[in-house]
Design an enzyme around this catalytic site. Structure first.
Site, PDB file in Angstrom:
ATOM      1  N   LYS A 192      -9.024  57.989 -64.086  1.00  0.00           N
ATOM      2  CA  LYS A 192      -7.949  57.169 -64.647  1.00  0.00           C
ATOM      3  C   LYS A 192      -6.705  57.306 -63.778  1.00  0.00           C
ATOM      4  CE  LYS A 192      -4.643  57.627 -67.403  1.00  0.00           C
ATOM      5  NZ  LYS A 192      -3.664  56.738 -66.745  1.00  0.00           N
ATOM      6  N   GLY A 244      -0.623  66.258 -63.114  1.00  0.00           N
ATOM      7  CA  GLY A 244       0.484  65.575 -63.772  1.00  0.00           C
ATOM      8  C   GLY A 244       1.462  66.581 -64.345  1.00  0.00           C
ATOM      9  N   SER A 245       2.149  66.185 -65.404  1.00  0.00           N
ATOM     10  CA  SER A 245       3.211  67.033 -65.938  1.00  0.00           C
ATOM     11  C   SER A 245       2.638  68.222 -66.708  1.00  0.00           C
ATOM     12  CB  SER A 245       4.118  66.208 -66.855  1.00  0.00           C
ATOM     13  OG  SER A 245       3.360  65.698 -67.923  1.00  0.00           O
ATOM     14  N   THR A 246       3.409  69.290 -66.732  1.00  0.00           N
ATOM     15  CA  THR A 246       2.989  70.497 -67.445  1.00  0.00           C
ATOM     16  C   THR A 246       2.811  70.195 -68.936  1.00  0.00           C
ATOM     17  OG1 THR A 246       4.016  71.914 -65.807  1.00  0.00           O
ATOM     18  CG2 THR A 246       3.683  72.884 -67.968  1.00  0.00           C
ATOM     19  N   GLU A 247       3.662  69.330 -69.444  1.00  0.00           N
ATOM     20  CA  GLU A 247       3.598  68.994 -70.874  1.00  0.00           C
ATOM     21  C   GLU A 247       2.238  68.360 -71.235  1.00  0.00           C
ATOM     22  OE1 GLU A 247       6.386  65.961 -71.618  1.00  0.00           O
ATOM     23  OE2 GLU A 247       5.968  65.873 -73.768  1.00  0.00           O
ATOM     24  N   GLU A 266      -3.482  70.766 -62.371  1.00  0.00           N
ATOM     25  CA  GLU A 266      -2.522  70.873 -61.267  1.00  0.00           C
ATOM     26  C   GLU A 266      -1.229  70.276 -61.796  1.00  0.00           C
ATOM     27  OE1 GLU A 266      -0.101  70.415 -58.832  1.00  0.00           O
ATOM     28  OE2 GLU A 266      -1.190  68.840 -57.768  1.00  0.00           O
ATOM     29  N   CYS A 300       4.928  67.227 -56.372  1.00  0.00           N
ATOM     30  CA  CYS A 300       4.844  68.372 -57.294  1.00  0.00           C
ATOM     31  C   CYS A 300       5.283  69.662 -56.614  1.00  0.00           C
ATOM     32  CB  CYS A 300       3.444  68.494 -57.870  1.00  0.00           C
ATOM     33  SG  CYS A 300       2.159  68.497 -56.631  1.00  0.00           S
ATOM     34  N   GLU A 396      11.948  70.528 -63.509  1.00  0.00           N
ATOM     35  CA  GLU A 396      11.355  69.720 -62.452  1.00  0.00           C
ATOM     36  C   GLU A 396      11.955  68.324 -62.564  1.00  0.00           C
ATOM     37  OE1 GLU A 396       7.181  68.478 -62.744  1.00  0.00           O
ATOM     38  OE2 GLU A 396       7.011  68.856 -60.608  1.00  0.00           O
TER      39      GLU A 396
HETATM   40  P1  NAI Z   1       2.276  62.434 -66.962  1.00  0.00           P
HETATM   41  O1  NAI Z   1       1.811  63.829 -66.908  1.00  0.00           O
HETATM   42  O2  NAI Z   1       2.641  61.865 -68.254  1.00  0.00           O
HETATM   43  O3  NAI Z   1       1.155  61.480 -66.334  1.00  0.00           O
HETATM   44  C1  NAI Z   1       0.159  61.892 -65.428  1.00  0.00           C
HETATM   45  C2  NAI Z   1      -1.148  61.195 -65.791  1.00  0.00           C
HETATM   46  O4  NAI Z   1      -1.590  61.640 -67.065  1.00  0.00           O
HETATM   47  C3  NAI Z   1      -1.054  59.674 -65.899  1.00  0.00           C
HETATM   48  O5  NAI Z   1      -2.252  59.117 -65.416  1.00  0.00           O
HETATM   49  C4  NAI Z   1      -0.924  59.446 -67.378  1.00  0.00           C
HETATM   50  O6  NAI Z   1      -1.354  58.183 -67.801  1.00  0.00           O
HETATM   51  C5  NAI Z   1      -1.814  60.511 -67.939  1.00  0.00           C
HETATM   52  N1  NAI Z   1      -1.515  60.930 -69.300  1.00  0.00           N
HETATM   53  C6  NAI Z   1      -0.326  60.864 -69.953  1.00  0.00           C
HETATM   54  N2  NAI Z   1      -0.460  61.356 -71.191  1.00  0.00           N
HETATM   55  C7  NAI Z   1      -1.739  61.751 -71.324  1.00  0.00           C
HETATM   56  C8  NAI Z   1      -2.485  62.352 -72.375  1.00  0.00           C
HETATM   57  N3  NAI Z   1      -1.909  62.646 -73.535  1.00  0.00           N
HETATM   58  N4  NAI Z   1      -3.781  62.629 -72.162  1.00  0.00           N
HETATM   59  C9  NAI Z   1      -4.361  62.357 -70.990  1.00  0.00           C
HETATM   60  N5  NAI Z   1      -3.718  61.770 -69.969  1.00  0.00           N
HETATM   61  C10 NAI Z   1      -2.416  61.484 -70.125  1.00  0.00           C
HETATM   62  O7  NAI Z   1       3.451  62.277 -65.962  1.00  0.00           O
HETATM   63  P2  NAI Z   1       4.522  61.082 -65.969  1.00  0.00           P
HETATM   64  O8  NAI Z   1       4.931  60.689 -67.325  1.00  0.00           O
HETATM   65  O9  NAI Z   1       3.966  60.031 -65.132  1.00  0.00           O
HETATM   66  O10 NAI Z   1       5.755  61.801 -65.285  1.00  0.00           O
HETATM   67  C11 NAI Z   1       6.638  62.587 -66.073  1.00  0.00           C
HETATM   68  C12 NAI Z   1       7.064  63.813 -65.319  1.00  0.00           C
HETATM   69  O11 NAI Z   1       5.902  64.614 -65.048  1.00  0.00           O
HETATM   70  C13 NAI Z   1       7.642  63.549 -63.950  1.00  0.00           C
HETATM   71  O12 NAI Z   1       8.995  63.283 -63.996  1.00  0.00           O
HETATM   72  C14 NAI Z   1       7.352  64.840 -63.257  1.00  0.00           C
HETATM   73  O13 NAI Z   1       8.334  65.783 -63.577  1.00  0.00           O
HETATM   74  C15 NAI Z   1       6.040  65.261 -63.833  1.00  0.00           C
HETATM   75  N6  NAI Z   1       4.903  64.916 -62.973  1.00  0.00           N
HETATM   76  C16 NAI Z   1       4.340  65.877 -62.228  1.00  0.00           C
HETATM   77  C17 NAI Z   1       3.308  65.576 -61.379  1.00  0.00           C
HETATM   78  C18 NAI Z   1       2.675  66.616 -60.543  1.00  0.00           C
HETATM   79  O14 NAI Z   1       1.926  66.289 -59.643  1.00  0.00           O
HETATM   80  N7  NAI Z   1       2.910  67.866 -60.787  1.00  0.00           N
HETATM   81  C19 NAI Z   1       2.805  64.221 -61.237  1.00  0.00           C
HETATM   82  C20 NAI Z   1       3.431  63.269 -62.112  1.00  0.00           C
HETATM   83  C21 NAI Z   1       4.447  63.636 -62.921  1.00  0.00           C
END
Ligand code: NAI
Length: 820
Positions: A192, A244-247, A266, A300, A396
């Site tokens: 995805k 993606g995000s830690t949350e 990651e 990241c 972050e």
């Molecule tokens: P996110 O963690 O919400 O999204 C990353 C991926 O996870 C996307 O494909 C999203 O559709 C998917 N996703 C979102 N909620 C989900 C859930 N409940 N279950 C499964 N998949 C889910 O990150 P977002 O909202 O794009 O960015 C928010 C913040 O997260 C950024 O400002 C940044 O601080 C951080 N981030 C960190 C990344 C990293 O590589 N460490 C990459 C992207 C964002």
């Protein structure tokens, strides 16, 4: 402007790449892209679509299918159907496919580079020179591992169907990092992509099919977080790999707890960029540019916390500002720009909001001039006047914002660098190699770059410490994330009603008046199947072992005891009923024993041999105890002691041999992949083979330099407490091994919830494993659980697999540029 004007002003002229091929591809799909399932584009079952726009202009690029649970299900089913055939192709067959994917990427590299720049907003210069070539390198590198799989990973098999969820900052590169190792090892994938940047993944799936990738091997389901959640929930998925995000990582850990799905995370970072006064300052300034303004800071592992030694701090900041003034923002397709657009207005608002929160706290904000009008642009930003508590030092930001502080000496630099809940990466700048190599091991980070930053390669593992997640991508270690031990998969999973009685002996029971058993009110099977009826038997009791904490025998906090029935229904003895406070004390003692983690492998092996030597001296006594308590026939009990000795020897042998590696990426650098201990590991032991199982779990943990807090199994905790007398006489430093007896499920929960515990291993009960996984989300500790499988600890094929050693270490990759 005319060329003559440019010559007189010496300004850059635009050098804009044509977007025609990308627009033509979009037009061929009428700017409406379905999922890619089972070898073809598929419209969303529920008929919902979302828009993806160009961040640089806000213009609409395409409508994309919004994945529902039905779409996810179709994709998972396609992957499930394809997987046996994909596996049956063999390593060489898969190597040919991965090679074809690499070639396909190279052949269409300009199309990918332009489409990525349009969809994400990042500069074409970066997509062309980094994202796409590195993605191709990942497929080539992993084609090699596919070829070698049959000889190198004979005891392992693929996970099966893998669900992969990726972010928007490196859409195609993340796809490559995720799918190349998964496909190489014989898995099929449902991917995805992020909702802001779905296009290159859909293009990739389409061109992969055209390059001959069989239907169902790679499926792409587009959509938002709800689509991701549906993939996480799907029962047909064997493993989730998330970036993606830690949350969201935390939420996924919670939702997969107890499901048996493998998981790698990651997550975010707040990586330090450390400049010592003896650094090449101009080189370090260029390093900062790459650390935080590469990819608009949406990285990241971005070096977002600048730490400069105070003697050169003012000079360095001056040079940095001068350099910032020459950074150019603009149209991503203009090859002369340094920074493109932020991915989406929501991310722009988040960045701006955090910077304003910093300003309100008193931070000084300095921004380079020259922000283009319109579009999602945010200027390179330098923040000074902050403390470790400032929001801009802690959060972050995922944008082009650098927060700077100074430090006095090396120790303070390390302390500041590690003052974060994250641990993804770090960058160290000094011309003194001794200083660099002294600092690198002291940094809590999965990647350390020396006089370099943001270097990546398929041969070098990437991944975090602490709340930056777990698992590695790339390198040999990354492949194990997509494999499982064959012998492990064949183990019987115990039925929920299986308890210690099924193992032939009753379990410990609280004595009347025993207090302080944490979680005793828990309704899990571990607590519920405690054998009744033995508490009133009154055979002679010679002594009650205490807890073993910090190298000393200590009374339990609440002073209670648990009876240990013997095999005939009598009373074999009592053990102390430890509680939450005892676990806290044990963890504190283990934290204090940090010197063990710095001891050499040689020194640790000597201690393990010494433990074995002293256990051998008491062989008969241990066997008698096993026979009396667990009802094990004496011959079998002797065998268990002998095997425990052999297991100690096995891990003593590995203590100074389970080395890391030196990787040779295709650039002038050596990457030291160092095995480092996790820190404090909680070990929850099973009931079966009480001595052997505890030794089998404890020995690799301490051999690799961790300190342990052990909760013995329920049937014969006396085997564990007897062992502490052996530790006391074997030079095991106080605090390296701590033993807390008591009600197992409750103590396991305390360990899993404790933020100073870095990992928990839980064996012997599916319900406890589930709870351990669920409670691990606080500090995102690593977990290693059996999900209720019945491990035969006498079976060397399982109990001596390097799996246990790998679980006891984390890999730190230290990049050292060298040679010319
Ligand atoms: P996110 O963690 O919400 O999204 C990353 C991926 O996870 C996307 O494909 C999203 O559709 C998917 N996703 C979102 N909620 C989900 C859930 N409940 N279950 C499964 N998949 C889910 O990150 P977002 O909202 O794009 O960015 C928010 C913040 O997260 C950024 O400002 C940044 O601080 C951080 N981030 C960190 C990344 C990293 O590589 N460490 C990459 C992207 C964002």
């Amino acid at each position: 402007m005319s060329v003559a004007d440019y010559f007189s002003s010496m300004d850059y002229g635009p050098a804009t790449e044509s977007d025609a091929p990308a627009r033509a591809w979009l037009a061929a799909h009428a700017a409406r892209l379905g999922h890619f399932i089972d070898g073809r584009h598929a419209a969303p079952v529920q008929g919902q679509w979302f828009e993806t726009r160009e961040p640089a202009s806000g213009a609409l690029l395409a409508s994309v299918a919004q994945g529902s649970a039905d779409d996810v299900d179709a994709a998972v089913q396609a992957a499930r159907r394809a997987q046996p055939h994909w596996l049956a192709l063999g390593g060489h067959g898969r190597a040919r496919h991965l090679y074809a994917l690499a070639r396909m990427l190279q052949k269409h590299s300009r199309l990918y580079a332009v489409l990525e720049a349009l969809d994400n907003g990042k500069p074409l210069r970066e997509t062309r020179d980094l994202d796409i070539p590195l993605a191709a390198r990942h497929f080539l590198y992993h084609a090699g591992w596919a070829q070698l799989q049959d000889s190198e990973f004979r005891d392992y098999e693929p996970q099966g169907v893998v669900g992969q969820i990726i972010p928007w900052n490196f859409p195609l590169l993340m796809l490559a990092w995720k799918i190349a190792p998964a496909l190489a090892m014989g898995n099929c994938v449902v991917l995805k992509p992020a909702e802001f940047t779905p296009l290159t993944a859909l293009l990739f799936a389409e061109l992969a099919a055209r390059a001959g990738l069989p239907p169902g091997v790679l499926n792409v389901v587009a959509g938002d977080g709800a689509t991701g959640a549906a993939l996480v929930e799907h029962a047909g998925v064997d493993k989730i790999a998330f970036t993606g995000s830690t949350e969201v990582g935390r939420a996924i850990r919670s939702r997969t707890a107890g499901s048996g799905k493998a998981l790698t995370l990651e997550l975010g970072g707040k990586s330090p960029f450390i400049v010592f006064e003896n650094a090449d300052l101009d080189a370090a300034v260029e390093g900062v540019v790459d650390a935080i303004w590469f990819n608009q800071g949406e990285v990241c592992c971005a070096g977002s916390r600048l730490l400069v030694q105070e003697g050169v701090a003012d000079d360095f900041i001056r040079r940095l500002k001068r350099r910032m003034e020459s950074l150019r923002l603009g149209d991503p397709l203009d090859k002369t720009i340094d920074m493109g657009a932020i991915v989406d207005p929501s991310q722009l608002a988040r960045i701006a909001g955090l910077v304003e929160a910093g300003r309100a706290e008193g931070a000084q904000i300095w921004q380079a001039p020259g922000v283009p009008a319109g579009g999602c642009f945010y200027p390179p930003t330098l923040v000074t006047g902050v403390s470790t508590a400032s929001v801009l030092m802690r959060e972050e930001i995922f944008g082009p914002v650098l927060a700077a502080m100074s430090f006095r000496n090396k120790d303070e630099a390390v302390e500041l660098a590690n003052n974060t809940r994250y641990g993804l990466a770090a960058s160290v700048w000094t011309e003194n190699i001794s200083l660099a190599l002294e600092v690198a091991p002291a940094l809590a980070a999965g990647v350390v770059w020396i006089n370099a930053t943001n270097l990546f390669d398929a041969a070098a593992g990437f991944g975090g410490y602490r709340e930056s997640g777990y698992g590695r991508e790339g390198g040999r270690e990354g492949l194990y994330e997509y494999l499982k031990l064959r012998a492990w998969s064949r183990l019987r999973v115990r039925a929920p009603q299986d308890g210690p009685s099924a193992a032939g002996a009753p379990a410990v029971a609280p004595l009347p008046g025993a207090g302080g058993t944490p979680g005793a009110d828990r309704a899990d099977s571990d607590a519920a199947d405690t054998g009744p009826g033995h508490a009133w038997a009154v055979p002679p009791i010679d002594r009650t072992p205490k807890l073993y904490i910090g190298g000393k025998q200590v009374r339990p906090d609440a002073g209670g005891t648990l009876s240990v029935p013997d095999a005939r229904g009598g009373l074999a003895g009592e053990v102390a009923a430890g509680n939450r406070k005892d676990i806290r004390n044990a963890v504190a003692a283990a934290r204090r024993a940090a010197a063990w983690s710095r001891a050499t492998g040689h020194a640790r092996s000597q201690v393990l041999y010494f433990v074995a030597e002293n256990l051998a001296q008491r062989r008969d006594e241990f066997a008698d105890r096993l026979a009396a308590v667990a009802g094990t026939p004496l011959a079998a009990a002797l065998d268990e002691v002998e095997r425990s000795l052999a297991r100690l020897f096995f891990h003593a042998a590995w203590a100074d041999k389970f080395d890391g590696a030196v990787h040779a990426p295709p650039m002038r650098a050596a990457v030291l992949a160092m095995h480092e201990p996790l820190g404090v590991v909680g070990i929850v032991c099973p009931d079966e083979q009480p001595l052997l199982s505890m030794v089998s779990l404890l020995a690799p943990v301490i051999a690799m330099g961790n300190r342990a807090v052990v909760v013995p199994g329920r049937v014969n905790p006396l085997a564990a407490t007897d062992l502490y007398q052996v530790f006391e006489t074997s030079d095991v430093p106080g605090g390296v091994v701590n033993i807390v007896t008591g009600e197992r499920a409750g103590l396991a929960a305390c360990l899993a919830a404790h933020d100073d515990v870095d990992a928990v291993w839980s064996f012997g009960c599916a319900a406890t494993a589930r709870e351990v996984e669920a409670l691990s989300v606080g500090n995102l500790k690593r977990t290693f659980v059996d999900h209720g499988r019945c491990v035969d600890w006498s079976d060397d094929a399982v109990a001596q697999d390097p799996l246990f050693l790998r679980q006891a270490v984390q890999v730190k990759n230290v990049w050292i540029p060298y040679g010319d």
